[in-house]
Design a protein around this motif. Structure first.
Motif, PDB file in Angstrom:
ATOM      1  N   LEU A   1       0.813  -1.219   0.000  1.00 46.79           N
ATOM      2  CA  LEU A   1       0.000   0.000   0.000  1.00 46.79           C
ATOM      3  C   LEU A   1       0.846   1.267   0.000  1.00 46.79           C
ATOM      4  O   LEU A   1       0.506   2.246  -0.648  1.00 46.79           O
ATOM      5  N   SER A   2       1.966   1.237   0.714  1.00 46.17           N
ATOM      6  CA  SER A   2       2.754   2.473   0.752  1.00 46.17           C
ATOM      7  C   SER A   2       3.466   2.710  -0.577  1.00 46.17           C
ATOM      8  O   SER A   2       3.676   3.847  -0.982  1.00 46.17           O
TER       9      SER A   2
ATOM     10  N   ARG B   1       4.330   4.695   5.208  1.00 48.96           N
ATOM     11  CA  ARG B   1       4.216   3.378   5.847  1.00 48.96           C
ATOM     12  C   ARG B   1       3.350   3.465   7.111  1.00 48.96           C
ATOM     13  O   ARG B   1       2.516   2.610   7.364  1.00 48.96           O
ATOM     14  N   SER B   2       3.546   4.550   7.918  1.00 50.44           N
ATOM     15  CA  SER B   2       2.755   4.638   9.153  1.00 50.44           C
ATOM     16  C   SER B   2       1.296   4.967   8.843  1.00 50.44           C
ATOM     17  O   SER B   2       0.389   4.480   9.532  1.00 50.44           O
ATOM     18  N   GLU B   3       1.059   5.759   7.799  1.00 51.78           N
ATOM     19  CA  GLU B   3      -0.341   6.054   7.437  1.00 51.78           C
ATOM     20  C   GLU B   3      -1.073   4.788   6.997  1.00 51.78           C
ATOM     21  O   GLU B   3      -2.208   4.539   7.394  1.00 51.78           O
ATOM     22  N   VAL B   4      -0.398   3.981   6.155  1.00 48.22           N
ATOM     23  CA  VAL B   4      -1.102   2.791   5.658  1.00 48.22           C
ATOM     24  C   VAL B   4      -1.344   1.795   6.793  1.00 48.22           C
ATOM     25  O   VAL B   4      -2.363   1.119   6.804  1.00 48.22           O
ATOM     26  N   LYS B   5      -0.435   1.782   7.764  1.00 46.22           N
ATOM     27  CA  LYS B   5      -0.661   0.897   8.923  1.00 46.22           C
ATOM     28  C   LYS B   5      -1.947   1.309   9.634  1.00 46.22           C
ATOM     29  O   LYS B   5      -2.726   0.460  10.060  1.00 46.22           O
ATOM     30  N   LYS B   6      -2.163   2.632   9.734  1.00 47.28           N
ATOM     31  CA  LYS B   6      -3.400   3.139  10.364  1.00 47.28           C
ATOM     32  C   LYS B   6      -4.614   2.703   9.552  1.00 47.28           C
ATOM     33  O   LYS B   6      -5.609   2.246  10.107  1.00 47.28           O
ATOM     34  N   TRP B   7      -4.528   2.861   8.218  1.00 51.39           N
ATOM     35  CA  TRP B   7      -5.666   2.470   7.360  1.00 51.39           C
ATOM     36  C   TRP B   7      -6.015   1.000   7.591  1.00 51.39           C
ATOM     37  O   TRP B   7      -7.183   0.632   7.662  1.00 51.39           O
TER      38      TRP B   7
ATOM     39  N   LYS C   1      -5.358  -0.855  10.268  1.00 55.50           N
ATOM     40  CA  LYS C   1      -5.937  -1.053  11.611  1.00 55.50           C
ATOM     41  C   LYS C   1      -7.382  -0.542  11.670  1.00 55.50           C
ATOM     42  O   LYS C   1      -8.209  -1.052  12.412  1.00 55.50           O
ATOM     43  N   GLN C   2      -7.674   0.494  10.845  1.00 54.24           N
ATOM     44  CA  GLN C   2      -9.039   1.055  10.833  1.00 54.24           C
ATOM     45  C   GLN C   2     -10.025   0.177  10.056  1.00 54.24           C
ATOM     46  O   GLN C   2     -11.196   0.502   9.946  1.00 54.24           O
ATOM     47  N   GLY C   3      -9.526  -0.892   9.442  1.00 53.63           N
ATOM     48  CA  GLY C   3     -10.420  -1.792   8.711  1.00 53.63           C
ATOM     49  C   GLY C   3     -10.771  -1.310   7.309  1.00 53.63           C
ATOM     50  O   GLY C   3     -11.761  -1.740   6.722  1.00 53.63           O
ATOM     51  N   ARG C   4      -9.946  -0.403   6.759  1.00 48.86           N
ATOM     52  CA  ARG C   4     -10.241   0.130   5.416  1.00 48.86           C
ATOM     53  C   ARG C   4      -9.670  -0.750   4.310  1.00 48.86           C
ATOM     54  O   ARG C   4      -9.871  -0.487   3.131  1.00 48.86           O
ATOM     55  N   VAL C   5      -8.911  -1.769   4.703  1.00 49.03           N
ATOM     56  CA  VAL C   5      -8.194  -2.557   3.692  1.00 49.03           C
ATOM     57  C   VAL C   5      -8.708  -4.001   3.693  1.00 49.03           C
ATOM     58  O   VAL C   5      -8.904  -4.598   4.751  1.00 49.03           O
ATOM     59  N   SER C   6      -8.916  -4.514   2.481  1.00 48.37           N
ATOM     60  CA  SER C   6      -9.349  -5.912   2.388  1.00 48.37           C
ATOM     61  C   SER C   6      -8.541  -6.630   1.317  1.00 48.37           C
ATOM     62  O   SER C   6      -7.973  -5.999   0.405  1.00 48.37           O
TER      63      SER C   6
END
Ligand code: URA
Length: 242
Positions: free
Chosen positions: A8-9, A16-22, A24-29
């Motif tokens: 993703l990054s 890298r830290s932003e995508v980790k947040k995404w 964890k927020q459940g925005r990625v499948s």
């Protein structure tokens, strides 16, 4: 296999830290299942990653042809001006850069990629990759001027310029009186402007039409871009392998 957060990054503008947040927020499948583990390994051949239900494809290298407009700088970042990379937003990845430079007031063909090896080969002075420009000058070009350009000129560098090819724009299917087309095999700083300047002529408009075997797609308006076709990419790779 590629780590999900790396995927993703590299493929989005998120750090890298932003995508980790995404994640964890459940925005990625992945293939319909929400994944909350950034370290998970993904197979680009078999699996598809989605961010907010939009597919994020994994492509190692990308290649874009831009019709550079005047007023934009050939750089990745600039404090003052819009850059050619800004024009590619939202497709722009963090690793894209322009292959060589056109002056801020020059228009036309600019290749943008993240493929350093291809860029290096296209720009290598030893490869003599041809570039064709459409030039408008104040005044007219005399037969002597043409001869100077075609023989090689002293423009204040250590070496003379390599012989250029000068043709009328009509030879390139452009309207009569559209200007001069010049093909050079080098990429010195302000080379075209300096060559004409040496002849006492000012370049009032400059547009690159070709780099190697790659021609500007004239259906692209200034500021527009598109991905290279597979054929165009193949031609460029063959060219630079010479
Ligand atoms: N030569 C120039 O003088 N300017 C350009 O932008 C490209 C070639």
């Amino acid at each position: 296999m590629i780590r999900l957060d790396k995927w993703l990054s590299e493929m989005t503008d998120g750090s890298r830290s932003e995508v980790k947040k995404w994640i964890k927020q459940g925005r990625v499948s992945i293939d319909g299942a929400v994944i909350r583990v950034p370290e998970i390994k993904v197979n680009p051949k078999r699996e598809c990653v989605y961010l907010d239900n939009e597919a994020v494809l994994y492509q190692k290298f990308v290649y874009y042809m831009l019709n550079k407009p005047a007023g934009v700088v050939s750089a990745t970042t600039d404090k003052e001006h819009q850059t050619v990379v800004d024009l590619l937003y939202p497709v722009a990845r963090k690793d894209i850069f322009p292959v060589g430079r056109l002056d801020i007031d020059t228009e036309g063909l600019l290749l943008l990629t993240n493929d350093g090896a291809l860029a290096h080969n296209l720009l290598s002075p030893r490869k003599h990759v041809e570039k064709t420009y459409l030039v408008h000058i104040d005044g007219t070009l005399t037969a002597e001027d043409k001869q100077c350009l075609e023989e090689g000129m002293d423009i204040g560098d250590e070496k003379l310029t390599l012989p250029a090819v000068v043709e009328s724009a009509e030879d390139f299917g452009l309207p009569a009186g559209e200007g001069i087309c010049i093909t050079i095999r080098e990429g010195r700083y302000h080379q075209i402007k300096r060559m004409f300047g040496k002849l006492g002529k000012t370049v009032v408009y400059l547009k690159r039409l070709r780099m190697g075997k790659l021609w500007l797609d004239e259906s692209l308006e200034p500021g527009q871009y598109r991905e290279l076709t597979a054929e165009e990419l193949e031609m460029l790779k063959v060219q630079q392998g010479k």
